[in-house]
Design a protein around this motif. Structure first.
Motif, PDB file in Angstrom:
ATOM      1  N   GLU A  26     -13.994 -24.182  85.107  1.00  0.00           N
ATOM      2  CA  GLU A  26     -13.942 -22.733  84.947  1.00  0.00           C
ATOM      3  C   GLU A  26     -15.249 -22.146  84.412  1.00  0.00           C
ATOM      4  O   GLU A  26     -15.523 -20.964  84.599  1.00  0.00           O
ATOM      5  N   LEU A  27     -16.055 -22.957  83.751  1.00  0.00           N
ATOM      6  CA  LEU A  27     -17.306 -22.451  83.173  1.00  0.00           C
ATOM      7  C   LEU A  27     -18.248 -21.897  84.244  1.00  0.00           C
ATOM      8  O   LEU A  27     -19.016 -20.978  83.974  1.00  0.00           O
ATOM      9  N   GLU A  28     -18.176 -22.440  85.436  1.00  0.00           N
ATOM     10  CA  GLU A  28     -19.039 -21.930  86.504  1.00  0.00           C
ATOM     11  C   GLU A  28     -18.668 -20.498  86.881  1.00  0.00           C
ATOM     12  O   GLU A  28     -19.499 -19.765  87.409  1.00  0.00           O
ATOM     13  N   ASN A  29     -17.421 -20.105  86.623  1.00  0.00           N
ATOM     14  CA  ASN A  29     -16.960 -18.767  86.985  1.00  0.00           C
ATOM     15  C   ASN A  29     -17.271 -17.719  85.929  1.00  0.00           C
ATOM     16  O   ASN A  29     -17.108 -16.529  86.175  1.00  0.00           O
ATOM     17  N   ILE A  30     -17.696 -18.160  84.764  1.00  0.00           N
ATOM     18  CA  ILE A  30     -18.074 -17.229  83.704  1.00  0.00           C
ATOM     19  C   ILE A  30     -19.554 -16.906  83.884  1.00  0.00           C
ATOM     20  O   ILE A  30     -20.362 -17.800  84.128  1.00  0.00           O
ATOM     21  N   SER A  31     -19.901 -15.640  83.799  1.00  0.00           N
ATOM     22  CA  SER A  31     -21.323 -15.294  83.857  1.00  0.00           C
ATOM     23  C   SER A  31     -21.570 -14.043  83.024  1.00  0.00           C
ATOM     24  O   SER A  31     -20.659 -13.266  82.759  1.00  0.00           O
ATOM     25  N   ALA A  32     -22.807 -13.909  82.619  1.00  0.00           N
ATOM     26  CA  ALA A  32     -23.210 -12.735  81.848  1.00  0.00           C
ATOM     27  C   ALA A  32     -24.666 -12.435  82.165  1.00  0.00           C
ATOM     28  O   ALA A  32     -25.447 -13.336  82.462  1.00  0.00           O
ATOM     29  N   THR A  33     -24.987 -11.160  82.113  1.00  0.00           N
ATOM     30  CA  THR A  33     -26.358 -10.722  82.357  1.00  0.00           C
ATOM     31  C   THR A  33     -26.919 -10.130  81.079  1.00  0.00           C
ATOM     32  O   THR A  33     -26.301  -9.273  80.458  1.00  0.00           O
ATOM     33  N   GLY A  34     -28.070 -10.625  80.690  1.00  0.00           N
ATOM     34  CA  GLY A  34     -28.776 -10.096  79.534  1.00  0.00           C
ATOM     35  C   GLY A  34     -29.979  -9.311  80.014  1.00  0.00           C
ATOM     36  O   GLY A  34     -30.476  -9.519  81.117  1.00  0.00           O
ATOM     37  N   SER A  35     -30.424  -8.402  79.176  1.00  0.00           N
ATOM     38  CA  SER A  35     -31.559  -7.575  79.573  1.00  0.00           C
ATOM     39  C   SER A  35     -32.518  -7.384  78.409  1.00  0.00           C
ATOM     40  O   SER A  35     -32.182  -7.640  77.254  1.00  0.00           O
ATOM     41  N   SER A  36     -33.707  -6.930  78.759  1.00  0.00           N
ATOM     42  CA  SER A  36     -34.707  -6.597  77.740  1.00  0.00           C
ATOM     43  C   SER A  36     -35.615  -5.524  78.306  1.00  0.00           C
ATOM     44  O   SER A  36     -35.599  -5.240  79.504  1.00  0.00           O
ATOM     45  N   GLY A  37     -36.401  -4.948  77.412  1.00  0.00           N
ATOM     46  CA  GLY A  37     -37.357  -3.931  77.832  1.00  0.00           C
ATOM     47  C   GLY A  37     -36.702  -2.709  78.441  1.00  0.00           C
ATOM     48  O   GLY A  37     -37.212  -2.162  79.410  1.00  0.00           O
ATOM     49  N   GLY A  38     -35.571  -2.302  77.877  1.00  0.00           N
ATOM     50  CA  GLY A  38     -34.881  -1.134  78.423  1.00  0.00           C
ATOM     51  C   GLY A  38     -34.318  -1.400  79.812  1.00  0.00           C
ATOM     52  O   GLY A  38     -34.312  -0.535  80.663  1.00  0.00           O
TER      53      GLY A  38
END
Length: 105
Positions: A23-35
Motif C-alpha cells: 500500500e505504501l506505493e499508493n501513498i504520495s505527497a507533493t512538497g513545494s518551495s520557493g512559493g
C-alpha cells in the motif's frame, strides 16, 4: 505466552506488514518551495516520483538557489508523506501494544 500463540501473532504481523508495504506505493505527497515554483512528489516508499520546476526558477547564474529549492521541496514532500503514513498506520508502527516502534515513523 504460549509459543504457538506467539507464532500465530508473528505470522499475522508479517501478513500485515506485507499489506502495508504494498500500500505504501499508493501513498504520495507533493512538497513545494520557493512559493510553489519547485514541486517534488514522493511515494510512501520515500522514492521521488516527480519533480516540477517553474521556468522562472531556472537561472544559470544561480544554480545553488535552485539546488536549495529542490532539497527544500523534497524535505517538505517527505514530511507530508510520513505524516500520511503515521495517520494511516500509526497503530501498527507507533509503538503501542504490538506496535513496531520504527524510528522516523
Amino acid at each position: 505466552m504460549n509459543p504457538f500463540d506467539m507464532m500465530k501473532n508473528i505470522q499475522q504481523l508479517k501478513d500485515s506488514l506485507g499489506t502495508v508495504q504494498a500500500e505504501l506505493e499508493n501513498i504520495s505527497a507533493t512538497g513545494s518551495s520557493g512559493g510553489n515554483i519547485v514541486r517534488v512528489t514522493v511515494n510512501g516508499k520515500m522514492e521521488m516520483t516527480g519533480i516540477h520546476l517553474d521556468p522562472i526558477c531556472v537561472d544559470p547564474r544561480d544554480i545553488q538557489m535552485l539546488e536549495d529549492l529542490i532539497i527544500a521541496a523534497h524535505h517538505d514532500a517527505l514530511d507530508k508523506v510520513q505524516e500520511q503514513i503515521k495517520e494511516k498506520y500509526g497503530n501498527l508502527l507507533g509503538g503501542g501494544l504490538g506496535g513496531l516502534n520504527i524510528p522516523g515513523m
